[in-house]
Scaffold this active site. Structure first.
Site, PDB file in Angstrom:
ATOM      1  CG  ASP A   1      -2.105   0.866   1.100  1.00 32.79           C
ATOM      2  OD1 ASP A   1      -3.206   0.313   0.951  1.00 32.79           O
ATOM      3  OD2 ASP A   1      -1.938   2.100   1.116  1.00 32.79           O
TER       4      ASP A   1
ATOM      5  CD  GLU B   1      -4.505   4.013  -1.490  1.00 30.39           C
ATOM      6  OE1 GLU B   1      -4.702   4.438  -0.337  1.00 30.39           O
ATOM      7  OE2 GLU B   1      -5.346   4.084  -2.405  1.00 30.39           O
TER       8      GLU B   1
END
Length: 461
Positions: A336, A379
């Site tokens: 992430d 993301e």
């Protein structure tokens, strides 16, 4: 026909058969209950090219174009249980010289006064050229319109249809790149050529087809200008008809039919039909390419070019099952990008997309060919590492983290930034499922974020 070429039938005299059928213009073939030929009139001898002992006593299978046709007629009408009288149908036959032809046949069973099967009879009349064309066109339409066949199966069926129509044994659909002639589909009863085989283009008759830019045919290569061609010297192919295959306006390859035996001269109609077959194959290849492209698009993340969630989950399902069976290690790394929302808020979503694409390139550069890089959404990314222990997975994660930290990414024409990532690592254990493996990796990712971000945590720590 003379009586020496007739085998006696217990239920009718050879003389009576000759009296009935010898002067008929239609070919007549009589077989016994085992489908062995017992009588053929002079018209049949002329039509098929056999005489006397060359076919008397032999199975009628020798007369059919294919073994499948012989078997099909046996199931439909020429069997001990059939009660069919004379019935008209069309079918293809094969002559003594190998020539295949379409014919109208009126055939059925012969039974005595006690209803005992004594044999079978067929009256055969060759179809006109126009009828043959219509029959083949109907078969071609049935192939291309069949929802039960995929593109590859349709191409195979078209090859079989063309070989049957021209009476040639070998059928090949090729892919040509430069001088490489590669077989993609083929029909070869001798099994001498198989899909995947590769030849020098100059060593095939198809080099003439490509030069002509249209269908061409040689019915007796040994007596034509190509008798000095390497293909004739090496393989002895006497008959050939072929045509370039066009896909999206470009030459893709060729479709061709050939035989070791000479055949009748090819007519203008044959060349026109050859073009139609090549066009049909080209359409199927185009559809196949489009379907593969659509399938790839459905499995690819549009922004980054990585595998999307669907593709990741399908591959992970297979890899987990494989690793559980084989006992080989498997690690999964969930990633992430830290504070990604700030990038979108500060420089806009265009800058955020540019950062995601740049990170995807880094991710692909770190992974091996056997690894799977994917974007799960937003993301969040995933790296699947087959044959990799938790220690190996941690090393990959750290290498990626350090690489990202040292990479500047453009967020505007004037500005470049660096960013960091958090990662959660989990290694497959006995009894793990995809869900349990991802759950432990997600828990490790949560721990990395809670621990201050910019770090890799594994599920065992």
């Amino acid at each position: 026909m003379n009586k020496a070429s007739m085998a006696p039938l217990a239920y009718v005299s050879p003389t009576l058969l000759a009296d009935f059928f010898d002067h008929l213009p239609e070919a007549v073939v009589v077989a016994d209950a085992e489908r062995r030929i017992r009588y053929a009139n002079p018209a049949a001898e002329e039509l098929f090219g056999y005489r006397g002992d060359e076919w008397i006593g032999r199975q009628t299978s020798m007369l059919y174009a294919t073994p499948d046709d012989f078997a099909e007629q046996g199931e439909k009408r020429y069997n001990r249980f059939s009660r069919i009288g004379m019935q008209a149908y069309r079918i293809r036959y094969r002559c003594a010289d190998g020539t295949v032809f379409l014919a109208h046949t009126s055939g059925g069973t012969m039974r005595d006064e006690r209803d005992q099967l004594r044999g079978f009879i067929g009256l055969i009349r060759p179809a006109e050229a126009a009828e043959k064309t219509v029959d083949t066109l109907q078969r071609l339409h049935a192939i291309t319109a069949s929802p039960a066949l995929d593109e590859a199966a349709r191409i195979d069926a078209i090859l079989s249809l063309g070989a049957r129509h021209f009476g040639l044994d070998l059928a090949v659909q090729s892919r040509i790149r430069g001088e490489d002639f590669r077989v993609e589909h083929c029909l070869d009863p001798a099994s001498g050529i198989n899909p995947g085989d590769s030849f020098e283009l100059s060593g095939t008759y198809c080099v003439h087809t490509l030069k002509a830019h249209e269908p061409i045919g040689f019915h007796h290569a040994g007596e034509s200008e190509i008798r000095v061609h390497p293909c004739y010297r090496e393989f002895g192919l006497e008959a050939y008809i072929g045509c370039p295959i066009q896909v999206d306006g470009e030459v893709y390859g060729t479709l061709n039919f050939s035989s070791l035996n000479p055949c009748r001269p090819f007519s203008r109609d044959d060349l026109i039909f050859m073009q139609l077959l090549a066009d049909s194959v080209g359409h199927e290849i185009h559809q196949q390419i489009m379907r593969k492209q659509l399938s790839a698009q459905a499995r690819t993340d549009e922004l980054t070019g990585l595998s999307n969630r669907r593709a990741v989950m399908e591959t992970l399902e297979w890899q987990v099952a494989h690793s559980q069976r084989s006992g080989l290690p498997l690690s999964v790394l969930l990633l992430d990008l830290d504070y990604f929302k700030r990038i979108n808020d500060t420089w806009g979503h265009g800058a955020g997309d540019a950062v995601l694409r740049a990170f995807a390139r880094l991710l692909m550069g770190v992974g091996r060919e056997v690894d799977l890089c994917g974007r799960l959404g937003g993301e969040e990314f995933i790296l699947m590492l087959p044959d990799t222990t938790v220690e190996g997975g941690r090393a990959v994660g750290e290498r990626l983290r350090q690489l990202l930290a040292g990479t500047t990414m453009a967020v505007s024409a004037e500005e470049r930034i660096t960013t960091s990532l958090s990662g959660g690592l989990a290694a497959l254990t006995r009894g793990d499922t995809v869900e349990s493996l991802l759950k432990r990796a997600d828990q490790a990712l949560y721990a990395a974020k809670q621990g201050g971000r910019d770090r890799i945590c594994d599920a065992s720590s």
